[in-house]
Write a protein that holds these residues in place. Structure first.
Motif, PDB file in Angstrom:
ATOM      1  N   ALA A 287       1.004  -1.401   0.007  1.00  0.00           N
ATOM      2  CA  ALA A 287      -0.030  -0.019  -0.067  1.00  0.00           C
ATOM      3  C   ALA A 287       0.780   1.282  -0.165  1.00  0.00           C
ATOM      4  N   GLU A 288       1.919   1.218   0.799  1.00  0.00           N
ATOM      5  CA  GLU A 288       2.880   2.282   0.772  1.00  0.00           C
ATOM      6  C   GLU A 288       3.551   2.566  -0.554  1.00  0.00           C
ATOM      7  N   GLU A 289       3.969   1.615  -1.218  1.00  0.00           N
ATOM      8  CA  GLU A 289       4.499   1.710  -2.621  1.00  0.00           C
ATOM      9  C   GLU A 289       3.659   2.056  -3.705  1.00  0.00           C
ATOM     10  N   CYS A 290       2.313   1.760  -3.529  1.00  0.00           N
ATOM     11  CA  CYS A 290       1.219   2.252  -4.518  1.00  0.00           C
ATOM     12  C   CYS A 290       0.792   3.587  -4.160  1.00  0.00           C
ATOM     13  N   LEU A 293       3.820   5.303  -5.913  1.00  0.00           N
ATOM     14  CA  LEU A 293       3.539   5.727  -7.427  1.00  0.00           C
ATOM     15  C   LEU A 293       2.378   6.404  -7.724  1.00  0.00           C
ATOM     16  N   ASP A 294       1.462   6.254  -7.023  1.00  0.00           N
ATOM     17  CA  ASP A 294       0.189   7.238  -7.104  1.00  0.00           C
ATOM     18  C   ASP A 294       0.709   8.657  -7.366  1.00  0.00           C
ATOM     19  N   LYS A 295       1.371   9.197  -6.281  1.00  0.00           N
ATOM     20  CA  LYS A 295       1.958  10.619  -6.184  1.00  0.00           C
ATOM     21  C   LYS A 295       2.671  10.964  -7.520  1.00  0.00           C
ATOM     22  N   ALA A 301       0.937  14.596 -14.425  1.00  0.00           N
ATOM     23  CA  ALA A 301      -0.361  15.242 -15.257  1.00  0.00           C
ATOM     24  C   ALA A 301      -0.474  16.454 -15.152  1.00  0.00           C
ATOM     25  N   LYS A 302       0.119  17.224 -13.958  1.00  0.00           N
ATOM     26  CA  LYS A 302       0.008  18.734 -13.595  1.00  0.00           C
ATOM     27  C   LYS A 302       0.678  19.498 -14.653  1.00  0.00           C
TER      28      LYS A 302
END
Length: 302
Positions: A287-290, A293-295, A301-302
């Motif tokens: 979950a931490e690694e996901c 990656l999400d960030k 995308a910015k």
């Protein structure tokens, strides 16, 4: 597609390996796989490899394999050529080659044989047997147990007219130079190291301007933008994307063995194209690694 036509196609643009979709129980998810291919096909890859390494070929059952290849071929017909991954023991790889041709694949990627080390003479026979089993163009993947020398490739080129491509997953610059100097334009040369973008500029200088992108699975536009920057020798743009995305991405990928596939499946889920979990022996990101990656994805995308 005739082998020489495939050779030209493979030399013309970015390549990629779609992940294979599984449901929550780990079974092949045909509908999700079709949706994925329909999403990726228009982005401009010159070919897609079904059931390749990123597609977890090594975990697929013999019953699943032909359905996966046929699904990819039928979905992408008229849009992008499909090459099928084949591999394992020699007779198994040859059988997969025949099944892939029957399913309508336009070419084959021959992954390394299973488990045991082999002499150069043995590797030559392995590749030749698979090439003999099909009329399709074949790309051999130099990686792990399959490490062909320039002399071995020259012998195979004489024996196997449909062996039209060489993909490098080793990263031995001396070997690549030796192969290129000996074989010239007999093969189409593909970069195949994990996260190939990091090596793309160096490989282009070696005469290998084409590579396969795993990132294309979840950030196809970024992958295409990077490829075009490499093709145009736009080093400033390459360096920007390497610093902002690819190096931080590698920090996550390198946390555990097998994450080169797992991180791609995590990325696909995070962008709204969930392909399900990886199969054992691979493990999914934590979950931490996901979250890391999400960030990283959202930052692009910015």
């Amino acid at each position: 597609m005739q082998p020489n036509d495939l050779k030209k196609t493979l030399s013309s643009g970015l390549l990629s390996f779609p992940i294979t979709d599984f449901d929550a129980q780990g079974n092949f998810n045909k509908k999700s796989y079709i949706d994925r291919l329909e999403w990726l096909a228009p982005f401009g890859a010159s070919a897609l490899f079904a059931a390749g390494g990123t597609g977890e070929f090594f975990s697929l059952t013999p019953q699943e394999y032909p359905e996966i290849i046929k699904t990819a071929v039928d979905t992408c017909k008229g849009q992008v050529p499909i090459l099928a991954g084949v591999g394992g023991p020699t007779r198994v790889a040859a059988a997969y080659a025949r099944e892939a041709e029957q399913a309508g694949a336009q070419g084959l990627l021959l992954l390394p044989h299973y488990l045991t080390e082999a002499s150069q003479e043995g590797l030559i026979e392995h590749v030749a047997e698979v090439c003999k089993a099909t009329s399709l163009g074949v790309v051999v993947y130099n990686r792990a147990n399959c490490r062909l020398t320039p002399d071995s490739l020259a012998k195979l080129a004489d024996r196997c007219p449909n062996l039209i491509g060489f993909k490098d997953g080793i990263g031995d610059i001396e070997l690549m130079v030796s192969i290129w100097r000996k074989m010239g334009d007999r093969f189409s040369y593909l970069g195949g190291l994990p996260t190939a973008e990091v090596y793309a500029a160096a490989y282009k200088a070696l005469g290998t301007p084409v590579y396969s992108s795993a990132v294309f699975n979840f950030m196809p536009q970024l992958a295409m933008d990077f490829y075009h920057a490499v093709a145009a020798d736009n080093h400033a743009e390459q360096n920007r994307m390497i610093d902002e995305f690819f190096l931080p991405y590698l920090e996550i990928r390198n946390r555990k063995a097998g994450y080169a596939v797992s991180i791609v499946k995590a990325g696909a889920r995070l962008v709204g194209h969930d392909g399900g979990p990886v199969r054992a022996p691979l493990t999914d990101l934590t979950a931490e690694e996901c979250d890391m990656l999400d960030k990283l994805i959202k930052k692009q995308a910015k």
